[in-house]
Design a protein around this motif. Structure first.
Motif, PDB file in Angstrom:
ATOM      1  N   ARG A 172     -29.271  82.787 -26.951  1.00  0.00           N
ATOM      2  CA  ARG A 172     -28.317  82.515 -26.168  1.00  0.00           C
ATOM      3  C   ARG A 172     -28.846  81.735 -25.166  1.00  0.00           C
ATOM      4  O   ARG A 172     -30.224  81.507 -24.842  1.00  0.00           O
ATOM      5  CB  ARG A 172     -27.791  83.815 -25.677  1.00  0.00           C
ATOM      6  CG  ARG A 172     -26.911  84.582 -26.419  1.00  0.00           C
ATOM      7  CD  ARG A 172     -26.364  85.865 -25.812  1.00  0.00           C
ATOM      8  NE  ARG A 172     -25.793  86.501 -26.730  1.00  0.00           N
ATOM      9  CZ  ARG A 172     -24.571  86.951 -26.764  1.00  0.00           C
ATOM     10  NH1 ARG A 172     -23.672  86.650 -25.865  1.00  0.00           N
ATOM     11  NH2 ARG A 172     -23.995  87.965 -27.703  1.00  0.00           N
ATOM     12  N   LEU A 173     -27.990  81.016 -24.488  1.00  0.00           N
ATOM     13  CA  LEU A 173     -28.577  80.013 -23.221  1.00  0.00           C
ATOM     14  C   LEU A 173     -28.904  81.002 -22.311  1.00  0.00           C
ATOM     15  O   LEU A 173     -28.438  82.075 -21.765  1.00  0.00           O
ATOM     16  CB  LEU A 173     -27.266  79.300 -22.584  1.00  0.00           C
ATOM     17  CG  LEU A 173     -26.825  78.194 -23.721  1.00  0.00           C
ATOM     18  CD1 LEU A 173     -25.502  77.746 -23.485  1.00  0.00           C
ATOM     19  CD2 LEU A 173     -27.866  76.882 -23.628  1.00  0.00           C
ATOM     20  N   ASP A 174     -30.072  80.691 -21.567  1.00  0.00           N
ATOM     21  CA  ASP A 174     -30.925  81.263 -20.649  1.00  0.00           C
ATOM     22  C   ASP A 174     -30.353  80.524 -19.316  1.00  0.00           C
ATOM     23  O   ASP A 174     -31.219  79.571 -19.094  1.00  0.00           O
ATOM     24  CB  ASP A 174     -32.201  81.605 -20.722  1.00  0.00           C
ATOM     25  CG  ASP A 174     -32.880  82.250 -19.560  1.00  0.00           C
ATOM     26  OD1 ASP A 174     -32.217  82.355 -18.550  1.00  0.00           O
ATOM     27  OD2 ASP A 174     -34.023  82.688 -19.851  1.00  0.00           O
TER      28      ASP A 174
ATOM     29  N   LEU B  70     -29.874  70.241 -24.473  1.00  0.00           N
ATOM     30  CA  LEU B  70     -30.495  71.013 -25.363  1.00  0.00           C
ATOM     31  C   LEU B  70     -30.979  70.362 -26.443  1.00  0.00           C
ATOM     32  O   LEU B  70     -30.566  69.628 -27.038  1.00  0.00           O
ATOM     33  CB  LEU B  70     -29.338  71.957 -25.837  1.00  0.00           C
ATOM     34  CG  LEU B  70     -29.682  73.325 -27.010  1.00  0.00           C
ATOM     35  CD1 LEU B  70     -30.556  74.282 -26.066  1.00  0.00           C
ATOM     36  CD2 LEU B  70     -28.532  74.014 -27.314  1.00  0.00           C
TER      37      LEU B  70
ATOM     38  N   PRO C 228     -33.480  78.085 -33.583  1.00  0.00           N
ATOM     39  CA  PRO C 228     -34.262  78.235 -32.399  1.00  0.00           C
ATOM     40  C   PRO C 228     -35.679  78.627 -33.006  1.00  0.00           C
ATOM     41  O   PRO C 228     -35.748  79.400 -33.858  1.00  0.00           O
ATOM     42  CB  PRO C 228     -33.702  79.277 -31.632  1.00  0.00           C
ATOM     43  CG  PRO C 228     -32.115  79.395 -31.834  1.00  0.00           C
ATOM     44  CD  PRO C 228     -32.142  78.990 -33.283  1.00  0.00           C
TER      45      PRO C 228
ATOM     46  N   LYS D  12     -34.126  74.848 -23.936  1.00  0.00           N
ATOM     47  CA  LYS D  12     -34.021  75.507 -25.338  1.00  0.00           C
ATOM     48  C   LYS D  12     -33.229  76.933 -24.997  1.00  0.00           C
ATOM     49  O   LYS D  12     -32.954  77.189 -23.803  1.00  0.00           O
ATOM     50  CB  LYS D  12     -35.195  76.117 -25.541  1.00  0.00           C
ATOM     51  CG  LYS D  12     -36.208  74.619 -26.008  1.00  0.00           C
ATOM     52  CD  LYS D  12     -37.371  74.892 -26.870  1.00  0.00           C
ATOM     53  CE  LYS D  12     -38.047  73.689 -27.319  1.00  0.00           C
ATOM     54  NZ  LYS D  12     -39.033  74.125 -28.425  1.00  0.00           N
ATOM     55  N   VAL D  13     -32.797  77.526 -26.001  1.00  0.00           N
ATOM     56  CA  VAL D  13     -32.040  78.909 -25.715  1.00  0.00           C
ATOM     57  C   VAL D  13     -33.199  79.928 -25.774  1.00  0.00           C
ATOM     58  O   VAL D  13     -34.307  79.753 -26.380  1.00  0.00           O
ATOM     59  CB  VAL D  13     -31.020  79.191 -27.074  1.00  0.00           C
ATOM     60  CG1 VAL D  13     -30.025  78.365 -27.045  1.00  0.00           C
ATOM     61  CG2 VAL D  13     -32.038  79.298 -28.342  1.00  0.00           C
ATOM     62  N   ASP D  14     -32.708  81.039 -25.315  1.00  0.00           N
ATOM     63  CA  ASP D  14     -33.730  81.997 -25.478  1.00  0.00           C
ATOM     64  C   ASP D  14     -34.159  82.470 -26.827  1.00  0.00           C
ATOM     65  O   ASP D  14     -33.236  82.853 -27.425  1.00  0.00           O
ATOM     66  CB  ASP D  14     -33.205  83.336 -24.749  1.00  0.00           C
ATOM     67  CG  ASP D  14     -34.184  84.454 -24.577  1.00  0.00           C
ATOM     68  OD1 ASP D  14     -34.804  84.663 -25.539  1.00  0.00           O
ATOM     69  OD2 ASP D  14     -34.076  85.163 -23.548  1.00  0.00           O
TER      70      ASP D  14
ATOM     71  N   SER E 171     -28.284  84.925 -32.444  1.00  0.00           N
ATOM     72  CA  SER E 171     -27.543  85.251 -31.427  1.00  0.00           C
ATOM     73  C   SER E 171     -26.629  86.794 -31.624  1.00  0.00           C
ATOM     74  O   SER E 171     -25.902  87.153 -31.185  1.00  0.00           O
ATOM     75  CB  SER E 171     -26.385  84.327 -30.943  1.00  0.00           C
ATOM     76  OG  SER E 171     -25.170  84.295 -31.586  1.00  0.00           O
TER      77      SER E 171
ATOM     78  N   TYR F 256     -22.321  71.891 -27.508  1.00  0.00           N
ATOM     79  CA  TYR F 256     -23.606  71.785 -28.489  1.00  0.00           C
ATOM     80  C   TYR F 256     -22.738  71.784 -29.839  1.00  0.00           C
ATOM     81  O   TYR F 256     -21.928  71.911 -29.982  1.00  0.00           O
ATOM     82  CB  TYR F 256     -24.202  73.256 -28.498  1.00  0.00           C
ATOM     83  CG  TYR F 256     -24.547  73.550 -26.892  1.00  0.00           C
ATOM     84  CD1 TYR F 256     -25.687  72.870 -26.510  1.00  0.00           C
ATOM     85  CD2 TYR F 256     -23.834  74.402 -26.042  1.00  0.00           C
ATOM     86  CE1 TYR F 256     -25.980  72.793 -24.961  1.00  0.00           C
ATOM     87  CE2 TYR F 256     -24.251  74.563 -24.857  1.00  0.00           C
ATOM     88  CZ  TYR F 256     -25.304  73.988 -24.208  1.00  0.00           C
ATOM     89  OH  TYR F 256     -25.475  74.106 -22.874  1.00  0.00           O
TER      90      TYR F 256
ATOM     91  N   ASN G 148     -32.348  73.632 -31.522  1.00  0.00           N
ATOM     92  CA  ASN G 148     -31.743  74.806 -30.800  1.00  0.00           C
ATOM     93  C   ASN G 148     -30.318  74.679 -30.803  1.00  0.00           C
ATOM     94  O   ASN G 148     -29.588  75.679 -30.361  1.00  0.00           O
ATOM     95  CB  ASN G 148     -32.366  74.892 -29.522  1.00  0.00           C
ATOM     96  CG  ASN G 148     -33.847  75.659 -29.254  1.00  0.00           C
ATOM     97  OD1 ASN G 148     -33.868  76.461 -28.754  1.00  0.00           O
ATOM     98  ND2 ASN G 148     -34.739  75.034 -30.004  1.00  0.00           N
TER      99      ASN G 148
ATOM    100  N   TYR H 236     -24.235  75.969 -31.782  1.00  0.00           N
ATOM    101  CA  TYR H 236     -24.631  77.269 -30.674  1.00  0.00           C
ATOM    102  C   TYR H 236     -23.087  78.133 -31.136  1.00  0.00           C
ATOM    103  O   TYR H 236     -22.055  77.518 -30.880  1.00  0.00           O
ATOM    104  CB  TYR H 236     -24.577  76.553 -29.358  1.00  0.00           C
ATOM    105  CG  TYR H 236     -24.727  77.781 -28.250  1.00  0.00           C
ATOM    106  CD1 TYR H 236     -25.960  78.537 -28.202  1.00  0.00           C
ATOM    107  CD2 TYR H 236     -23.815  78.133 -27.310  1.00  0.00           C
ATOM    108  CE1 TYR H 236     -26.046  79.212 -27.361  1.00  0.00           C
ATOM    109  CE2 TYR H 236     -23.973  79.220 -26.177  1.00  0.00           C
ATOM    110  CZ  TYR H 236     -25.273  79.836 -26.470  1.00  0.00           C
ATOM    111  OH  TYR H 236     -25.532  80.728 -25.562  1.00  0.00           O
TER     112      TYR H 236
END
Ligand code: DSN
Length: 416
Positions: A151-153, A117, A348, A144-146, A307, A173, A121, A176
């Protein structure tokens, strides 16, 4: 707190030590990676073990006179195995970054590909940032996160893994706020024949207490630090499947370190023993409940959280919409003046710089250690928001500082 022996030898250092003890006593430690260890852990860390060399491992050292440090290192290892359910544990890494370095050295070759990651992010320097050895020795690809959900994709991570064919996939992370689907990350790593390395530095204590899901069993290697959500003093730890035990141990020494810091290993042993007590599970639960209360309070005060909330010990506020004229650095400085110590953090899709980013990150491990409850954290969220709303207003900062004084007086640290 006084340091009479240091004072006798070195008054300048004694002054700074006493000032730091006072700073910790009178401010709110909300840097998400910080905590307050017990006096027992500090006693072990400040012990005669700082005098001893013991290169090697218990029962197989390069020096004589290791019978007592062997016992201490074995206790740390056995307790760690019990806490995290790992097959093999190495307690010698000096830090979480060293733990990551040890794993890379154990199974990767220079030029191998890491998929991790992005730092902005929520990743970590040692996951392959160009300024870190990992970014210089390995070929690094980053997910990267969405940006919409923060959040993680996992589907996107899987697609990227298929494309870049990494040798190692890193999960775990530094900024996160949501639970991680370790099983899915393990499946993605398996699909592309990569090692799965889970860095749980931030959530080590939450995982040990069972209040956060565990990657043990889903990752080939689990790395961590021992001073964030677990209060075992500064240091690192590597856990792995038995099949990698020899590779990991020889990567740590002679691969990247010399003599282990046995005083820190004693701190780990004592802190792990404390974490095996039932009270630690309650502490970890309160840490998470407190973070949730803090997040709700910040949202109620108009801040937006990456998030939308948290499942762990930290919250990450993105100031861009609510306070477009205030950077994370300005907020950090004003909050520090008011006695609330947290850190500016990238978010992010960051549009400022890493040195003066758009967010602030706050954690509850240290305040929970000193007895703060959810009502306290709701109030602390309100105090943070007041400062962020008026970072240049000295009367607001004074007022908040006054309330911080009352809160810290009500929850003393290190009472004699
Ligand atoms: N520096 C730590 C943090 O604050 O997240 C990670 O190593």
């Amino acid at each position: 707190m006084e340091y009479p022996h240091v004072r006798g030898t070195d008054p300048a250092v004694a002054d700074a030590l006493e000032a730091e003890a006072d700073r910790q006593e009178t401010t709110l430690a909300m840097i998400a990676s910080e905590n307050h260890v017990s006096k027992a852990v500090m006693e072990a860390q400040g012990s005669v073990l700082t005098n001893k060399y013991a290169e090697g491992y218990p029962g197989a050292r390069y020096y004589a006179g290791c019978e007592h440090v062997d016992e201490i290192e074995r206790l740390a290892i056995d307790r760690a195995k019990e806490l995290w359910g790992a097959e093999h544990v190495n307690v010698q890494p000096h830090s979480g970054s060293q733990a990551n370095m040890g794993v890379y050295l154990a199974v990767l070759d220079p030029g191998d590909t890491i998929l991790s990651l992005d730092l902005t992010n929520g990743g970590h320097l040692s996951h392959g940032h160009p300024a870190n050895f990992a970014g210089q020795v390995y070929d690094v690809e980053q997910y990267k996160v969405d940006p919409d959900t923060g959040r993680l994709d996992y589907d996107a991570v899987e697609a990227q893994a298929r494309e870049v064919d990494p040798d190692a996939l890193i999960s775990g992370y530094s900024a996160y706020t949501r639970d991680v689907d370790w099983e899915r990350m393990g499946e993605i790593a398996d699909e592309v024949d990569a090692y799965h390395i889970a860095d749980i530095a931030h959530i080590t204590g939450l995982v040990a207490a069972g209040v956060h899901s565990s990657p043990v069993g889903h990752a080939d290697f689990v790395t961590g630090s021992t001073h964030k959500t677990i209060r075992a003093g500064r240091g690192g730890i590597i856990m792995c499947r038995e099949e990698y035990a020899d590779d990991v141990d020889s990567a740590v020494i002679p691969g990247m370190q010399g003599g282990p810091l046995l005083h820190n290993i004693a701190g780990k042993a004592v802190g792990f023993a404390e974490a095996l007590e039932p009270a630690f599970e309650e502490y970890a639960e309160r840490t998470v409940d407190n973070a949730e209360a803090l997040g709700e309070s910040l949202v109620d005060s108009g801040l937006s959280l990456v998030s939308g909330g948290t499942d762990n010990h930290l919250v990450l506020a993105d100031l861009r919409e609510s306070h477009p004229d205030t950077s994370g650095g300005e907020a950090e400085d004003a909050l520090a003046e008011a006695g609330i110590v947290l850190n500016a953090n990238t978010v992010p899709d960051e549009t400022r710089s890493a040195f003066d980013p758009s967010g602030i990150r706050a954690g509850t491990p240290a305040l929970t250690t000193r007895g703060f409850d959810e009502d306290d954290l709701r109030e602390v969220g309100d105090l943070i928001a007041r400062v962020v709303d008026a970072p240049d207003d000295e009367s607001v900062l004074d007022d908040v500082r006054g309330r911080v004084d009352e809160l810290t007086d009500a929850h003393p640290l290190y009472e004699e």
